[in-house]
Enzyme design. Sequence first.
Site: not given
Lengths: 131, 349
Positions: B28, B80, B112, B153, B201, B203, B236, B241, B268, B298
């Site tokens: 969706d 990266e 990042c 992203t 999740r 992350t 970042h 969101k 991103n 990360s």
Amino acid sequence: MEKASAGMWRKIDTRYNLIGSECEKCKTLYFPPRIICRICGRDTKMRSRKLSGNGKVYSFTTIRVPSDTFKESAPYTVGVIELEEGPKVEGHVVENGKKVAIGSKVKTVFRKMYVDGDEGLIHYHFKFETI
Amino acid sequence: MAGIIGYGAYVPRLRIKVEEIARVWNEDGEAIKRGLNIKEKSVPAFDEDAATIAVEAARKAIHHSGINPRELGAVYVGSESHPYAVKPTATVVAQAIDAGHNLTAADLEFACKAGTAGIQMLMGMTDSNMIKYGMAIGSDTSQGRPGDALEYTASAGGAAFIIGKEKKEMIAEILKTVSYTSDTPDFWRREGANFPSHGGRFTGEPGYFKHVANATKLLLEQTGFKPSDFDYVVFHQPNGKFPLNAAKLLGFTEKQVEEGLLTPIIGNTYSGASMLGLAAVLDKAKPGQKIMVTSFGSGAGSDSFAIQVTNNIESKRKRVAPLRELIAKDKMYIDYALYLKNRSSIVRT
């Protein structure tokens, strides 16, 4: 592999920064650079000269049946670009949504030209795009 | 302290819409757009990589700053997606901007945030008079495994910042920088792997929010600034969101975040993300205004900066087109098949 490294290394300034040569006597500009002036012969010195990369399309064609080196690029456009300093330079013209035509104004961009297989060198080079 | 002498930003013109990726995987698209707050992402052309993006950004930074590139004492490229596993991107960049050879150069990797780590390194080198100017770049053509959430992203772009210590040349002074770092297995890519793996999740809270929040709080504590002291805030932005949630968590408003939030329109850009956000803010900021930037990489860590804009910003601003204008005007949409071709996921045989 050694041959490819040396050949690439020698051309880095030319490929990255459009470094041509200028005759100190008659001021004729050359690109790619020459070590002897076509007009003055050995009776002069040549010096490096950075070209702006700005110019206009003198002629162009679209390659649809590429050599193996450029098989991932096809179809691609190659142009003869008349630089504002005078020399005519051959180069790839990147896709930017604008139609390429004789007389189109262009500038240089920095792109990959080709890669030597999966493990060889990446060959970076100037290309042109219309503005 | 050291400051920003000039900056340049580059985002490839190719775009793919979230709906187009969702169409291929029978998901969706509208729900994903809402969930991630992202409409489309940038895609590198077949002949673009982290090095070419870095060079384009670096050339703009040189033009914007007005410095002689031969005066650069260091070039650091954070990414990266360095094109070579062994052979520096930074040497390609240094040569392509005609920086000469009397300089140090290195590639950095910290997911990042490698670009902002480069800024911190250059601050030390310029403040200690080791070098006059240095250039730090964050540039990526990030990878998202087909069908993975990251595919919506992971995008391409980069920004270059020239750091120096002469106040009369600065467009913005870096008042303070701090970092927060821990060993956190939220996202990784092993040597030779084509795509990164991530903890789903995991992350979020232990990765992004913990490090962004702690670095930002540390900066506020050490400077004595309150969130309301800043005119703009850049976090970042792995999606559209997280930075808004981080702002709410830390007492900043959505308005402070808006100008530097580019992920909804370009995705991103990994090492480029917070630096492109800062570039977009500097395109608008007025003398005297304060900007806070907190990057995140990360693995994991965050670098946080308090920045104050100087009077020099207005005169240099005319030299380059604003980043948001480039993003809005210079774009071409592609479908998923061309996206795969440009990413070399399908090749001519």
